[in-house]
Design an enzyme around this catalytic site. Structure first.
Site, PDB file in Angstrom:
ATOM      1  N   HIS A 145      27.576 -50.722  -1.978  1.00  9.10           N
ATOM      2  CA  HIS A 145      28.235 -49.440  -0.973  1.00  9.10           C
ATOM      3  C   HIS A 145      29.840 -49.388  -0.970  1.00  9.10           C
ATOM      4  CE1 HIS A 145      27.488 -46.222   1.851  1.00  9.10           C
ATOM      5  NE2 HIS A 145      28.631 -46.781   2.636  1.00  9.10           N
ATOM      6  N   ASP A 186      23.434 -43.487  12.923  1.00  5.72           N
ATOM      7  CA  ASP A 186      24.597 -43.644  11.832  1.00  5.72           C
ATOM      8  C   ASP A 186      24.947 -41.987  11.134  1.00  5.72           C
ATOM      9  OD1 ASP A 186      26.981 -44.664  10.168  1.00  5.72           O
ATOM     10  OD2 ASP A 186      25.717 -44.027   8.797  1.00  5.72           O
ATOM     11  N   ARG A 225      32.374 -38.799  13.669  1.00  4.40           N
ATOM     12  CA  ARG A 225      33.521 -39.298  13.396  1.00  4.40           C
ATOM     13  C   ARG A 225      34.367 -38.482  12.383  1.00  4.40           C
ATOM     14  NH1 ARG A 225      31.612 -44.341  10.668  1.00  4.40           N
ATOM     15  NH2 ARG A 225      33.832 -44.829  10.392  1.00  4.40           N
ATOM     16  N   SER A 261      28.536 -48.985  10.576  1.00  8.66           N
ATOM     17  CA  SER A 261      28.061 -47.687   9.688  1.00  8.66           C
ATOM     18  C   SER A 261      27.420 -47.948   8.561  1.00  8.66           C
ATOM     19  CB  SER A 261      29.114 -46.705   9.655  1.00  8.66           C
ATOM     20  OG  SER A 261      28.928 -45.503   8.598  1.00  8.66           O
ATOM     21  N   LYS A 304      23.124 -48.831   7.863  1.00 11.01           N
ATOM     22  CA  LYS A 304      22.040 -47.829   6.897  1.00 11.01           C
ATOM     23  C   LYS A 304      21.691 -48.867   5.605  1.00 11.01           C
ATOM     24  CE  LYS A 304      25.711 -45.081   5.225  1.00 11.01           C
ATOM     25  NZ  LYS A 304      26.656 -45.160   6.230  1.00 11.01           N
TER      26      LYS A 304
HETATM   27  N1  URA Z   1      30.997 -45.662   4.517  1.00 10.04           N
HETATM   28  C1  URA Z   1      30.206 -45.521   5.626  1.00 10.04           C
HETATM   29  O1  URA Z   1      28.940 -45.414   5.314  1.00 10.04           O
HETATM   30  N2  URA Z   1      30.623 -45.449   6.661  1.00 10.04           N
HETATM   31  C2  URA Z   1      31.838 -45.644   6.988  1.00 10.04           C
HETATM   32  O2  URA Z   1      32.299 -45.543   8.113  1.00 10.04           O
HETATM   33  C3  URA Z   1      32.882 -45.743   6.110  1.00 10.04           C
HETATM   34  C4  URA Z   1      32.419 -45.648   4.537  1.00 10.04           C
END
Ligand code: URA
Length: 430
Positions: free
Chosen positions: A89, A167, A174, A189, A193
């Site tokens: 990620h 999220d 956000r 966040s 996930k």
């Molecule tokens: N990626 C995410 O999943 N969440 C964030 O807040 C920033 C980048």
């Protein structure tokens, strides 16, 4: 103990620690619709300004995970043998299309990648928005489809949906309330996930620089350490790569433009920085998943990664034979002198792409799949007077003025090349 939103908001506004129970309540009540959007927006802003300590962040993350389902691929097998799963990620960058070639490379090397992805956030693009620029592509997969696809194709990229639904709501809020840039909110966040998604190991690409949410190396290192600790605490081996995000990655920013560039990489070409980061992250993922004996670079040369990507798109109902969309209108910035392209500010390019329609300014807004920017000259490349430098694309030409204004002063042509920065800065974690 009973809670109410105004009391929780005021506690954080005044710099107090939120109790575990207050965190559990507010995340659960917001997910269920009992805390209003404006109340959560106020709490998020208080968190941006006052922060959360490590225990609050861990509890907030756990509450987000508890808001939905958790997948488990521990029993996944292919041809009778256990199938290792691993994901990556990114904390968000400009031109960051790495996920697209990366999942295909890792799948071609024998690991499976279950990737719960997000949409664009602020000035950064989102993997789902990019993939949805492919005709027919769907990111809504059932749990059964994800498992099936991991076995058959080796990768699935899907909207988190029932995973950490807190999220999905918080992320969208956000994005439009100026509350993205917060270490605890980014960490929770990402990790909620990713931990709910059930991958056996996790590689994080923590971006640092002017185009990242973390502008300085110490901030990025801190974010990386917090996320690695969260991963390890949940029994998921996690490592983080700190990578440069002062300049955009590759030559494109914008949804369909980035898909086209990812296809170039999968065909064995593409910009060197995109290839380098893809291969480095693939090597990290394969190492964490304990899959060896494969050369990620070879999968780009011999077409096996491309085959996996095509299979993934087809399994998710996408049709790559339909031309990718491109904005109906374009404007090109032309060099007025010769020399060498200097640094290009990633943030400016990201904001310009967003203003062209590649991102959202209201929750749920449709993005323009063909909007974005093509970078004709990368930092350090020679430029002759009259050369095209950037082409901007949009369906709505009234957006050009604001996008051009973002680019103004964000690049220069000099007589000497800009100082070179390493793309991969550091590695933190297991
Ligand atoms: N990626 C995410 O999943 N969440 C964030 O807040 C920033 C980048």
């Amino acid at each position: 103990m009973t809670f109410d939103a105004p009391t929780v908001i005021k506690a954080k506004r005044d710099g107090n620690r939120l109790s575990d129970d207050a965190i559990d309540w507010v995340v659960d009540a917001y997910t269920g619709g009992d805390v209003a959007e404006e109340q959560m927006a106020a709490l998020l802003m208080a968190i941006v300004l006052q922060g959360m300590d490590a225990d609050e962040t861990a509890r907030w993350t756990a509450a987000m995970i508890a808001s939905g389902e958790r997948l488990d691929f521990g029993d996944l097998r292919r041809d009778g043998a256990p199938l290792p799963t691993v994901d990556k990620h990114s904390t968000g960058g400009v031109g960051d299309k790495i996920t697209l070639p990366l999942v295909a490379v890792v799948a071609a090397c024998g690991a499976a990648v279950p990737q719960a992805s997000g949409r664009g956030l602020g000035h950064t693009g989102g993997t789902l928005d990019k993939l949805e620029s492919i005709a027919g592509f769907t990111a809504s997969l059932s749990n059964h489809q994800v498992r099936q696809q991991l076995r058959d194709v080796g990768a699935a990229i899907f909207a988190a949906g029932r995973l950490a639904p807190a999220d999905a709501k918080l992320y969208a809020l956000r994005d439009v309330t100026g509350t993205v840039e917060s270490l605890p909110l980014i960490a929770s966040s990402v990790m909620s996930k990713k931990l709910a998604e059930g991958a056996g190991a996790l590689v994080l690409d923590v971006k640092v620089g002017s185009g990242a949410f973390m502008k300085s190396r110490p901030q990025a290192e801190e974010l990386a350490r917090v996320m690695v600790r969260l991963g390890d605490a949940h029994g998921v081996p996690t490592c983080a790569m700190l990578t440069d995000m002062n300049a955009p990655l590759g030559r494109t920013a914008g949804n369909a433009l980035e898909v086209a560039e990812a296809l170039e990489v999968l065909a064995g070409g593409g910009p060197p920085d995109v290839v380098e980061l893809t291969l480095q992250l693939a090597a990290e993922m394969l190492q964490l998943a304990r899959v060896d004996g494969h050369d990620p670079a070879q999968t780009l040369g011999d077409g096996t990664a491309m085959d996996r990507f095509r299979a993934l798109v087809a399994a998710q109902q996408g049709d790559l034979s339909v031309p990718l969309p491109i904005g109906r209108c374009s404007e090109t910035v032309i060099a007025t002198r010769g020399g060498t392209m200097g640094d290009i500010e990633a943030m400016a390019v990201g904001l310009a792409a967003w203003r062209l329609g590649a991102g959202r300014s209201r929750p749920g807004e449709q993005v323009q799949p063909g909007a974005g920017i093509r970078i004709h000259r990368r930092p350090g490349e020679p430029v002759a007077a009259g050369d095209p430098l950037f082409t901007l694309y949009t369906d709505t030409p009234e957006r050009f003025g604001a996008a051009m204004a973002e680019l103004d002063g964000a690049w220069s042509i000099g007589d000497t090349p800009p100082a070179r920065r390493p793309l991969i800065i550091d590695r933190i974690g297991s």
